[in-house]
Design a protein around this motif. Structure first.
Motif, short mmCIF file in Angstrom:
data_model
loop_
_atom_site.label_atom_id
_atom_site.label_comp_id
_atom_site.label_asym_id
_atom_site.label_seq_id
_atom_site.Cartn_x
_atom_site.Cartn_y
_atom_site.Cartn_z
N UNK B 113 39.98 26.46 -8.31
CA UNK B 113 41.47 26.18 -8.05
C UNK B 113 41.31 26.13 -6.54
N UNK B 116 39.01 24.64 -4.77
CA UNK B 116 39.01 23.32 -4.54
C UNK B 116 40.13 22.17 -4.05
N UNK B 117 41.36 23.25 -4.21
CA UNK B 117 42.80 22.53 -3.94
C UNK B 117 42.54 22.98 -2.13
N UNK B 120 39.84 20.28 0.73
CA UNK B 120 40.36 19.01 1.78
C UNK B 120 40.97 19.27 2.62
N UNK B 198 41.86 14.12 -9.11
CA UNK B 198 41.92 15.34 -8.64
C UNK B 198 40.90 16.95 -9.79
N UNK B 199 41.79 16.91 -10.79
CA UNK B 199 41.24 17.68 -11.37
C UNK B 199 40.11 16.87 -12.56
N UNK B 202 37.72 17.62 -10.23
CA UNK B 202 36.22 19.03 -10.16
C UNK B 202 35.75 19.06 -11.30
#
Lengths: 310, 311
Positions: B113, B116-117, B120, B198-199, B202
């Protein structure tokens, strides 16, 4: 709109767009905040006459008294000396092993053999220290395979697991057994990026095997070597905790007490938290200075180092 | 490694030919290399072989050998039956298994998590947050303040103290993040245009593309939890809660029965552990690593190098 207002509007827009990302980072930040940054603040106990009964907030500040006591304590200096001795010893006898291993394995032509040997030598990295030391004990200890062999052939016994004089050899051997293979990965990767044309060109120019090693292979490894040296120097005061804790009983405090175990025994075992906290803070700060200094030195030598200046 | 059936045709060389410019190695060099590599492999394999063999040997064979058994001589599962019949060891194996499964899931989830967070470019506050993560690499808070924090949270002697303080490793996070950033942005952008959050991106897009890296990271965490010694040693005061590594230390390395391990203990206070029993505990400690290792091993180099080079 003014520039500042524009920037603020942009930030609001990005916040609205990116809040799911922030939500994803949040748990990790919470954990790091609670168990990394909060304890970082807890280092103030090094400057306190800390008492667990009144807590950090109420304990009186005593300035550098803990440090004064620390620097006057021969046990602390013995632990520091042991730590630095082991670091220095391992820099000379452990550090080059992964490089040499990588060179040998890289020189194999058979891809399958390469893969097989790599798989084998990586493996011990995934064993716990307890396991590694247990295995060493079963091999080299008083009742171990080696001594068993020596005894049945009437050659006497050598007890390598409890001898303080050879302890530094023992911990280095254990370290090599456990992690030399793993340490090799990064060198193998660096070797795989060397352009084969360079070897060919060097060979055509008449460079023999050793000259090619010296003029083509080693220069390719230098940045990695510098990087790892810096990281090792930054860790000069930490040689690992478990390995020493586990052998402290068998080998004795004189040879096996390092800074990490010293902090543990003074703090958690003896309950002298502020004093041990001072020792731990000293270790952390010196370690940080060492990394920054070594990194600076790397830059001056024209190497990239761990992080770049930008 | 699967053996290929021999065919009638002459065997092809398994490795590419030596480049024309490279001279043949001298017989001496060749021998030296073979000896070194054989020794290296044996150094890893031999101790494991001896330990497994001894754990499977009957007591008579161990007595005959005068210690660890190096040549097969009889065969029995008695040692395993003894330690797996509900004593301290059984209990610690269960604890370690549970800790490993839960801890790995927790740590991997958090790492994925967060990676990925933070993956960007130009996203809100990703620079300071990333910096906060990377800083944990450079400077640790130290043993004593960490201990006091765990104590202050009331986590001493709880399983949470084995998971939370070391839940996220910055190195793993950086490796994951680097991999996520190598996924072409056009891909995620198109999903975003199709209305995926976003979730969703992912879970449905990025994770399936990152199976290999995720497996390596999970292995790193898993091995960490399985090998957990330090946190348990530091924070757990009840022997009942001990994971396998602590039992390994007390029972095998120091060879003493575990005192006060509670009513479930069938061994403490009894006779000292026999060598076969000790070695069986060692085997239990290695087994899961040996079992998972082959499946993940081939991804190591990729995973580690991404982290080391781009981190």
């Amino acid at each position: 709109m003014s520039k500042r207002a524009l920037r603020r509007a942009d930030r609001r827009r990005r916040l609205r767009r990116d809040w799911p990302l922030l939500l994803m980072v949040a748990p990790t930040i919470l954990v790091l905040g609670a168990f990394h940054y909060l304890p970082l603040l807890g280092n103030v106990i090094a400057f306190q006459d800390y008492s667990p009964f009144v807590g950090i907030l109420e304990s009186p500040f005593v300035g550098f008294a803990n440090f004064e006591r620390l620097f006057g304590d021969p046990d602390f200096w013995r632990a520091t000396g042991n730590t630095l001795g082991i670091t220095a010893f391992q820099l000379v006898f452990f550090f080059p092993v992964p490089i040499m291993l990588a060179l040998v394995i890289n020189s194999l032509l058979s891809a399958r053999l390469k893969l097989f040997i790599q798989s084998v030598v990586y493996l011990p990295h995934f064993f716990s220290w307890v396991l590694v030391i247990t295995l060493f004990q079963q091999m080299l200890g008083g009742a171990g395979v080696v001594n068993n062999f020596l005894r049945t052939h009437d050659l006497g016994v050598v007890d390598l697991m409890t001898n303080p004089d050879t302890f530094i050899l023992l911990v280095t051997a254990e370290g090599i057994w456990k992690d030399a293979g793993w340490g090799m990965i990064i060198f193998l990767a660096a070797l795989s990026t060397v352009n084969a044309d360079l070897y060919e060109a060097a060979a055509v120019d008449g460079a023999n095997r050793w000259r090619r090693l010296w003029h083509v292979t080693l220069p390719a490894l230098v940045p990695v070597i510098v990087l790892l040296l810096i990281m090792r120097l930054g860790d000069a005061l930490s040689v690992g905790f478990e390995q020493f804790l586990l052998q402290r009983g068998a080998v004795g405090v004189d040879a096996s007490e390092v800074l990490d175990t010293y902090v543990y025994y003074e703090g958690v075992v003896n309950g002298d938290f502020a004093y041990a906290g001072a020792a731990g803070l000293f270790k952390g700060v010196v370690g940080l200075l060492l990394v920054l200094g070594a990194n600076k030195a790397a830059h001056l030598l024209g190497q990239q180092g761990v992080y770049s200046r930008s | 490694m699967a053996e290929r059936p021999e065919t009638a045709a002459p065997r092809r060389r398994r490795h590419p030919l030596r480049p024309a410019w490279e001279e043949e190695p001298t017989p001496l060099g060749r021998t030296a290399k073979a000896v070194v590599l054989t020794l290296v492999v044996l150094a890893v394999a031999f101790p494991l072989y001896v330990v497994v063999l001894t754990s499977l040997s009957p007591q008579e064979a161990i007595t005959r050998a005068g210690g660890l058994v190096t040549v097969p001589d009889g065969f029995t599962f008695a040692a395993y039956e003894e330690i797996l019949s509900g004593g301290v060891v059984t209990r610690s194996v269960l604890v370690s298994t549970g800790l490993t499964l839960f801890g790995t899931l927790f740590s991997t989830t958090l790492t994925v998590l967060a990676a990925y967070g933070l993956s960007r470019r130009g996203s809100f506050a990703h620079r300071p947050l990333l910096f906060a993560v990377l800083l944990t690499f450079l400077f640790g808070p130290g043993l004593i303040p960490t201990y006091l924090t765990v104590q202050a949270f009331g986590l001493l002697d709880t399983y949470a103290s084995l998971v939370l303080p070391t839940a996220v490793a910055a190195f793993n996070l950086v490796v994951m993040r680097s991999f996520f950033m190598s996924i072409p942005q056009e891909l995620t952008d198109s999903a975003r245009i199709d209305g995926a959050g976003e979730f969703r991106i992912l879970t449905s897009l990025v994770l399936p593309l990152s199976k290999a890296v995720t497996a390596v990271i999970a292995l790193f965490y898993g091995v960490g939890y399985w090998n957990a010694f330090f946190n348990a040693f530091l924070y757990l005061s009840t022997n009942d809660k001990w994971p396998l590594q602590l039992v390994l230390r007390t029972y095998v390395l120091e060879g003493i029965p575990i005192p006060g391990a509670g009513p479930i203990d069938s061994v403490a206070g009894g006779p000292l552990p026999t060598l076969a029993v000790k070695m069986a505990v060692v085997v239990l400690a290695v087994l899961p690593v040996l079992f998972v290792y082959p499946f993940v091993q081939r991804h190591f180099t990729k995973g580690v190098i991404i982290g080391a080079v781009k981190g």
